[in-house]
Enzyme design. Structure first.
Site, PDB file in Angstrom:
ATOM      1  N   HIS A   1       9.199  35.611  59.142  1.00  0.00           N
ATOM      2  CA  HIS A   1       8.373  35.543  57.758  1.00  0.00           C
ATOM      3  C   HIS A   1       9.722  34.809  57.059  1.00  0.00           C
ATOM      4  O   HIS A   1      10.638  35.004  56.792  1.00  0.00           O
ATOM      5  CB  HIS A   1       7.951  36.790  57.324  1.00  0.00           C
ATOM      6  CG  HIS A   1       7.698  36.870  55.930  1.00  0.00           C
ATOM      7  ND1 HIS A   1       6.691  35.846  55.658  1.00  0.00           N
ATOM      8  CD2 HIS A   1       8.010  37.515  54.644  1.00  0.00           C
ATOM      9  CE1 HIS A   1       6.193  36.226  54.257  1.00  0.00           C
ATOM     10  NE2 HIS A   1       7.216  37.075  53.817  1.00  0.00           N
TER      11      HIS A   1
ATOM     12  N   CYS B   1       2.098  40.284  53.703  1.00  0.00           N
ATOM     13  CA  CYS B   1       2.363  39.319  54.508  1.00  0.00           C
ATOM     14  C   CYS B   1       2.148  39.324  55.979  1.00  0.00           C
ATOM     15  O   CYS B   1       2.050  38.489  56.692  1.00  0.00           O
ATOM     16  CB  CYS B   1       3.613  38.555  54.254  1.00  0.00           C
ATOM     17  SG  CYS B   1       4.046  38.132  52.786  1.00  0.00           S
TER      18      CYS B   1
ATOM     19  N   GLU C   1      -3.646  38.785  51.263  1.00  0.00           N
ATOM     20  CA  GLU C   1      -3.399  39.908  50.245  1.00  0.00           C
ATOM     21  C   GLU C   1      -3.685  39.589  48.828  1.00  0.00           C
ATOM     22  O   GLU C   1      -3.399  39.956  47.647  1.00  0.00           O
ATOM     23  CB  GLU C   1      -1.762  40.228  50.079  1.00  0.00           C
ATOM     24  CG  GLU C   1      -0.757  38.984  49.990  1.00  0.00           C
ATOM     25  CD  GLU C   1       0.533  39.446  50.036  1.00  0.00           C
ATOM     26  OE1 GLU C   1       0.947  40.022  48.975  1.00  0.00           O
ATOM     27  OE2 GLU C   1       1.316  39.112  51.089  1.00  0.00           O
TER      28      GLU C   1
HETATM   29  P1  HMG Z   1      17.834  36.777  42.001  1.00  0.00           P
HETATM   30  O1  HMG Z   1      18.427  38.118  41.534  1.00  0.00           O
HETATM   31  O2  HMG Z   1      17.108  35.795  41.125  1.00  0.00           O
HETATM   32  O3  HMG Z   1      18.789  35.910  43.083  1.00  0.00           O
HETATM   33  O4  HMG Z   1      16.659  37.260  43.249  1.00  0.00           O
HETATM   34  P2  HMG Z   1      20.194  36.366  43.546  1.00  0.00           P
HETATM   35  O5  HMG Z   1      21.338  36.579  42.498  1.00  0.00           O
HETATM   36  O6  HMG Z   1      20.070  37.249  44.378  1.00  0.00           O
HETATM   37  O7  HMG Z   1      20.692  34.833  44.403  1.00  0.00           O
HETATM   38  C1  HMG Z   1      19.856  34.451  45.390  1.00  0.00           C
HETATM   39  C2  HMG Z   1      20.871  33.582  46.354  1.00  0.00           C
HETATM   40  O8  HMG Z   1      21.145  32.748  45.511  1.00  0.00           O
HETATM   41  C3  HMG Z   1      21.997  34.381  46.734  1.00  0.00           C
HETATM   42  O9  HMG Z   1      22.392  34.029  47.927  1.00  0.00           O
HETATM   43  C4  HMG Z   1      23.203  33.920  45.723  1.00  0.00           C
HETATM   44  O10 HMG Z   1      24.502  34.018  46.193  1.00  0.00           O
HETATM   45  C5  HMG Z   1      22.698  32.606  45.581  1.00  0.00           C
HETATM   46  P3  HMG Z   1      22.878  35.195  48.895  1.00  0.00           P
HETATM   47  O11 HMG Z   1      23.910  35.910  48.676  1.00  0.00           O
HETATM   48  O12 HMG Z   1      21.488  36.078  48.975  1.00  0.00           O
HETATM   49  O13 HMG Z   1      22.898  34.468  50.304  1.00  0.00           O
HETATM   50  N1  HMG Z   1      23.139  31.636  44.474  1.00  0.00           N
HETATM   51  C6  HMG Z   1      23.743  30.526  44.426  1.00  0.00           C
HETATM   52  N2  HMG Z   1      23.866  29.492  45.391  1.00  0.00           N
HETATM   53  C7  HMG Z   1      24.346  28.125  44.945  1.00  0.00           C
HETATM   54  N3  HMG Z   1      24.578  28.119  43.585  1.00  0.00           N
HETATM   55  C8  HMG Z   1      24.597  28.825  42.523  1.00  0.00           C
HETATM   56  C9  HMG Z   1      23.930  30.183  42.930  1.00  0.00           C
HETATM   57  N4  HMG Z   1      23.657  31.141  42.376  1.00  0.00           N
HETATM   58  C10 HMG Z   1      22.998  32.101  42.956  1.00  0.00           C
HETATM   59  N5  HMG Z   1      24.912  28.656  41.608  1.00  0.00           N
HETATM   60  C11 HMG Z   1      14.988  37.324  44.835  1.00  0.00           C
HETATM   61  C12 HMG Z   1      16.326  36.538  44.412  1.00  0.00           C
HETATM   62  C13 HMG Z   1      14.877  36.654  46.332  1.00  0.00           C
HETATM   63  C14 HMG Z   1      15.429  38.897  45.115  1.00  0.00           C
HETATM   64  C15 HMG Z   1      13.856  36.984  43.863  1.00  0.00           C
HETATM   65  O14 HMG Z   1      13.507  35.634  43.794  1.00  0.00           O
HETATM   66  C16 HMG Z   1      12.699  37.753  44.349  1.00  0.00           C
HETATM   67  O15 HMG Z   1      12.526  38.912  43.878  1.00  0.00           O
HETATM   68  N6  HMG Z   1      11.712  37.249  45.036  1.00  0.00           N
HETATM   69  C17 HMG Z   1      10.496  38.020  45.475  1.00  0.00           C
HETATM   70  C18 HMG Z   1      10.741  39.079  46.712  1.00  0.00           C
HETATM   71  C19 HMG Z   1      11.129  38.438  48.006  1.00  0.00           C
HETATM   72  O16 HMG Z   1      10.836  37.299  48.267  1.00  0.00           O
HETATM   73  N7  HMG Z   1      11.632  39.201  48.832  1.00  0.00           N
HETATM   74  C20 HMG Z   1      11.757  38.640  50.305  1.00  0.00           C
HETATM   75  C21 HMG Z   1      11.701  39.994  51.110  1.00  0.00           C
HETATM   76  S1  HMG Z   1      10.203  40.842  51.167  1.00  0.00           S
HETATM   77  C22 HMG Z   1       9.043  39.738  51.795  1.00  0.00           C
HETATM   78  O17 HMG Z   1       9.411  38.956  52.463  1.00  0.00           O
HETATM   79  C23 HMG Z   1       7.776  40.118  51.572  1.00  0.00           C
HETATM   80  C24 HMG Z   1       7.073  39.190  50.644  1.00  0.00           C
HETATM   81  O18 HMG Z   1       6.706  37.811  51.007  1.00  0.00           O
HETATM   82  C25 HMG Z   1       5.748  39.782  49.992  1.00  0.00           C
HETATM   83  C26 HMG Z   1       4.745  40.500  51.064  1.00  0.00           C
HETATM   84  O19 HMG Z   1       4.808  40.732  52.153  1.00  0.00           O
HETATM   85  O20 HMG Z   1       3.332  40.121  50.967  1.00  0.00           O
HETATM   86  C27 HMG Z   1       7.477  38.874  49.345  1.00  0.00           C
END
Ligand code: HMG
Length: 416
Positions: free
Chosen positions: A246, A116, A84
């Site tokens: 993935h 992906c 991509e």
């Molecule tokens: P965010 O809002 O920065 O993080 O976004 P959050 O608040 O959701 O926290 C992440 C995790 O860390 C949570 O765990 C928190 O609890 C934990 P969960 O509740 O989910 O199990 N956390 C902590 N743990 C320990 N100590 C702490 C602490 N603070 C928080 N102090 C997000 C995270 C992944 C959404 C962001 O990084 C993002 O937007 N990433 C890009 C999108 C993505 O990867 N999406 C995945 C699904 S889609 C996909 O896989 C397709 C893709 O590969 C693209 C394609 O297909 O081409 C992306």
């Protein structure tokens, strides 16, 4: 399985020679390092230099797969690069890779794009090509290659990465047999992640993208169950040696495994439910052991599920050869597939060829400042006539390099 088996005969990874520690990145962003390391589940993140692009990563992964497994380039009749993050609106990365690997002209060569999911689409197309008899004894080279960029100081920043996984698909493969019946598909138009034509960076609705991923898993599983018919018992998670998903970040694979159990049980499982202990033990047995490469590389988009597969194969115990496992590919936007497969007797004997850790260990650690400088240079390295993709400037050596665009033509050079 049918009499003719088709699957993965060779596999290799190639990534950039530089990385940043996630704990250091968290500190620089004023975030608790535990969020990136435990919350998201990433230890390190591969960083591309302006001399790495989708073509160089793909070519090097392809070269490693062919050489490590002694596959004659002349035997390749189909080349697919799933990506991509292509380098041209018209010309496929695959045709550069075709030349750089010295593949025969009698070869069907193209690029697939569905976020992906592109390489998984290429893999199943290759399986169909061989099963239909059109391959006529030839093999397919499928390469997943991407550079994941969300931009500095964005929520997606800790889920970046770069790298490529190349796989040779053939009849009577040495590593993995793909099941021609046990697979499930899913497609739905959603705006969870996309990259407009005017942008080098992805737009993403992060938390929604997680929901879309999990819904796509459920959709694939339902389709798989319908197709399985009398073989439905083979889908039971306890019959699987590994569940590979993935991996945009490693915590996501654990969330996917939780959903996997929910669809099998036919109901949601909340934190306080008794099944949680069983699901946690299942994650520890079937998911977590094969995430160590993804933890060190980050999201490589199309290749990330295959990086988990490589981790599984390189640690294969001979006693577990022949056991079934699942592969789930999710591409935002969205398209997904859940495929069942099994390892081939003798696959464990290739452990040395399958191990990319010496290359990962040899990477250069970057300071956050150096990482930021590289990201900024990468933004303009594709422009015509800039000198940003200079291997000497970025201290890149020992690999194939993109060296800039001259007279609107991309240039590639091997640097010693
Ligand atoms: P965010 O809002 O920065 O993080 O976004 P959050 O608040 O959701 O926290 C992440 C995790 O860390 C949570 O765990 C928190 O609890 C934990 P969960 O509740 O989910 O199990 N956390 C902590 N743990 C320990 N100590 C702490 C602490 N603070 C928080 N102090 C997000 C995270 C992944 C959404 C962001 O990084 C993002 O937007 N990433 C890009 C999108 C993505 O990867 N999406 C995945 C699904 S889609 C996909 O896989 C397709 C893709 O590969 C693209 C394609 O297909 O081409 C992306």
């Amino acid at each position: 399985m049918s009499a003719v088996t088709v699957g993965i005969d060779a596999i290799a990874f190639h990534g950039p020679g530089a990385y940043v520690e996630m704990a250091a990145l968290a500190e620089a962003r004023g975030v608790d390092p535990a969020k990136y390391v435990r919350g998201i589940g990433q230890r390190q993140m591969a960083v591309a230099t302006p001399c790495d692009d989708t073509v160089t990563l793909a070519t090097e992964a392809g070269r490693k797969a062919l050489e490590a497994f002694g596959v004659d380039p002349a035997s390749i009749g189909t080349l697919v690069v799933g990506t991509e993050t292509g380098v041209d609106h018209s010309k496929p990365c695959a045709v550069y890779v075709h030349e750089l690997l010295g593949l025969p002209t009698a070869c069907r060569t193209f690029e697939t794009k569905h976020a992906c999911f592109g390489a998984m689409a290429g893999l199943t197309t290759a399986m169909d090509w061989i099963l239909s008899g059109r391959a006529n004894g030839r093999k397919a080279l499928i390469i997943a290659s991407d550079i994941a960029r969300y931009g500095l100081r964005t929520a997606g920043e800790p889920t970046q990465g770069a790298g490529a996984v190349a796989m040779v698909i053939s009849a009577n493969p040495r590593l993995v047999e793909l099941d021609p019946v046990l697979s499930g598909d899913y497609t739905r138009q959603v705006m969870d992640f996309w990259r407009p034509l005017y942008s080098k960076y992805a737009q993403v609705d992060g938390h929604y993208s997680i929901d879309c991923y999990l819904d796509a898993f459920s959709g694939c599983w339902e389709d798989l169950r319908e197709r399985a018919g009398e073989r439905v018992a083979e889908l039971d998670i306890t019959a699987l040696d590994a569940c590979l998903y993935h991996v945009p970040f490693t915590k996501m694979a654990k969330k996917a495994h939780h959903r996997h159990w929910e669809v099998q049980l036919g109901r949601p499982v909340a934190r306080e439910d008794p099944e949680v202990a069983q699901i946690t033990a299942s994650q520890a047995e079937r998911v977590q052991p094969w995430l160590s490469l993804n933890e060190r590389v980050g999201n490589i988009y199309t290749g990330s599920v295959f990086l988990a597969l490589l981790d599984y194969l390189r640690r294969l115990d001979p006693e577990r050869e022949g056991r079934a496992f699942s592969l789930f590919s999710y591409g935002s936007g969205c398209g997904a597939a859940l495929q069942l497969a099994r390892t081939v007797p003798g696959a464990a004997s290739f452990a040395a060829q399958l191990d990319p850790t010496p290359d990962l260990d040899a990477r250069k650690e970057l300071t956050v400042e150096a990482y930021e400088a590289l990201c900024e240079a990468c933004e303009r390295a594709d422009e015509n006539g800039t000198e940003l993709a200079d291997p000497a400037r970025w201290e890149v050596g020992g690999t194939l390099c993109y060296t800039g665009t001259v007279d609107h033509r991309r240039q590639y050079t091997r640097v010693d």
